[in-house]
Enzyme design. Sequence first.
Site, PDB file in Angstrom:
ATOM      1  N   ASN A 189      18.033  10.798  80.113  1.00 25.17           N
ATOM      2  CA  ASN A 189      19.255  10.105  80.541  1.00 25.17           C
ATOM      3  C   ASN A 189      19.488  10.478  82.002  1.00 25.17           C
ATOM      4  OD1 ASN A 189      21.777   9.109  81.032  1.00 25.17           O
ATOM      5  ND2 ASN A 189      22.855  10.445  79.587  1.00 25.17           N
ATOM      6  N   TRP A 190      19.198   9.532  82.864  1.00 25.50           N
ATOM      7  CA  TRP A 190      19.306   9.829  84.304  1.00 25.50           C
ATOM      8  C   TRP A 190      20.746   9.789  84.801  1.00 25.50           C
ATOM      9  CZ3 TRP A 190      14.660   6.920  87.065  1.00 25.50           C
ATOM     10  CH2 TRP A 190      13.473   7.608  86.751  1.00 25.50           C
ATOM     11  N   LYS A 191      21.657   9.338  83.966  1.00 23.67           N
ATOM     12  CA  LYS A 191      23.071   9.250  84.376  1.00 23.67           C
ATOM     13  C   LYS A 191      23.143   8.500  85.720  1.00 23.67           C
ATOM     14  CE  LYS A 191      23.876  13.318  81.612  1.00 23.67           C
ATOM     15  NZ  LYS A 191      24.618  14.541  81.344  1.00 23.67           N
ATOM     16  N   HIS A 228      28.187   8.085  74.950  1.00 28.74           N
ATOM     17  CA  HIS A 228      27.942   9.382  75.582  1.00 28.74           C
ATOM     18  C   HIS A 228      29.290  10.053  75.876  1.00 28.74           C
ATOM     19  CE1 HIS A 228      26.714  12.422  78.447  1.00 28.74           C
ATOM     20  NE2 HIS A 228      25.502  12.291  77.948  1.00 28.74           N
ATOM     21  N   GLU A 269      30.351  11.574  78.330  1.00 26.76           N
ATOM     22  CA  GLU A 269      30.903  11.291  79.670  1.00 26.76           C
ATOM     23  C   GLU A 269      31.632   9.954  79.688  1.00 26.76           C
ATOM     24  OE1 GLU A 269      27.244  11.978  81.752  1.00 26.76           O
ATOM     25  OE2 GLU A 269      27.402  14.113  81.271  1.00 26.76           O
ATOM     26  N   GLU A 319      25.076  15.882  70.780  1.00 28.08           N
ATOM     27  CA  GLU A 319      25.247  16.490  72.095  1.00 28.08           C
ATOM     28  C   GLU A 319      26.556  17.289  72.125  1.00 28.08           C
ATOM     29  OE1 GLU A 319      22.624  14.363  75.233  1.00 28.08           O
ATOM     30  OE2 GLU A 319      24.678  13.674  75.394  1.00 28.08           O
ATOM     31  N   GLY A 364      24.879  19.947  80.717  1.00 30.52           N
ATOM     32  CA  GLY A 364      24.895  20.250  82.147  1.00 30.52           C
ATOM     33  C   GLY A 364      25.380  21.648  82.488  1.00 30.52           C
ATOM     34  N   SER A 393      21.424  20.667  77.925  1.00 30.96           N
ATOM     35  CA  SER A 393      20.648  21.707  78.611  1.00 30.96           C
ATOM     36  C   SER A 393      19.260  21.915  78.007  1.00 30.96           C
ATOM     37  CB  SER A 393      21.426  23.024  78.646  1.00 30.96           C
ATOM     38  OG  SER A 393      22.635  22.868  79.386  1.00 30.96           O
ATOM     39  N   GLY A 431      19.165  15.347  80.144  1.00 28.05           N
ATOM     40  CA  GLY A 431      19.805  14.944  81.387  1.00 28.05           C
ATOM     41  C   GLY A 431      19.055  15.509  82.585  1.00 28.05           C
ATOM     42  N   GLY A 432      19.588  16.592  83.149  1.00 31.25           N
ATOM     43  CA  GLY A 432      19.072  17.168  84.391  1.00 31.25           C
ATOM     44  C   GLY A 432      17.561  17.371  84.420  1.00 31.25           C
TER      45      GLY A 432
HETATM   46  P1  13P Z   1      21.796  17.950  80.434  1.00 33.26           P
HETATM   47  O1  13P Z   1      20.399  17.926  79.852  1.00 33.26           O
HETATM   48  O2  13P Z   1      21.824  17.854  81.910  1.00 33.26           O
HETATM   49  O3  13P Z   1      22.594  19.083  79.862  1.00 33.26           O
HETATM   50  O4  13P Z   1      22.517  16.606  79.917  1.00 33.26           O
HETATM   51  C1  13P Z   1      22.471  16.290  78.563  1.00 33.26           C
HETATM   52  C2  13P Z   1      22.962  14.908  78.385  1.00 33.26           C
HETATM   53  O5  13P Z   1      24.130  14.626  78.543  1.00 33.26           O
HETATM   54  C3  13P Z   1      21.986  13.877  78.010  1.00 33.26           C
HETATM   55  O6  13P Z   1      22.609  12.697  77.617  1.00 33.26           O
END
Ligand code: 13P
Length: 248
Positions: free
Chosen positions: A16-18, A103, A105, A172, A178, A211, A232-233
Amino acid sequence: MSIEEKAVRKVVIAGNWKMHKTQAESLEFVQGFKAAVENADETRDIILCTPFTSLAIMSKNLHGSRIKLGAQNIHWEDQGAYTGEISGGMLTEIGINYVIIGHSERRQYFGETDETVNLRLRAAQNHGITPILCVGETKAQRDAGETENIIINQLKKDLVGVDQNDLIIAYEPIWAIGTGDTCESIEANRVIGVIRQQLDNKDVSIQYGGSVKPGNIDEIMAQPEIDGALVGGASLEPDSFARIVNYN
Ligand code: 13P
């Protein structure tokens, strides 16, 4: 849960590149990444959920490759006066097979509710796009012992009228996103087991997200209930995400 039971479920590793990467940066990522995952175990589905602006060019670039594309949202109407939204038809026209829905967010910063999550899930399926539904608890909810209740309640509302034969779920925990503060793999396994108990279709692939890194993916994927990861990251850099896809 035996290893045989896990084997019937699909392994899905999704990035997920956000709100990261321009088109040029997306194409640059793919140059290194394609070769690095070419020989990955073929039972593993690999998905990149890029920003909307990168999807069309990525779709052309990844044509014929085993890397699939996902969007990060979808509107429930096919068209209309919904400024800033994207419809299912717009996504299928450019070859998008997956979409992240609900998600944390989006729930936290953009007013997404279980009701709108449900509408989006059904719209995705109506367009033949497989949704990745995200559920999870906050730190305060976990500390108050409400984790199971929160998640069971989210699932109950989100999944009304949703076809469980065309669905991926991501657990999640919000406090693990994050933060570098990964949920212990045994605990993630336990909560994912609780999620599975709520489902009519026990073979839904359920990912862990929060994470996930090259350093913890092997342990996470060794858990019997965990069928993949939503990353994510650590999905933003080709070597790092390839290592995750190629977990041991
Ligand atoms: P991180 O891997 O950066 O913690 O993000 C997880 C996430 O929200 C994937 O959708």
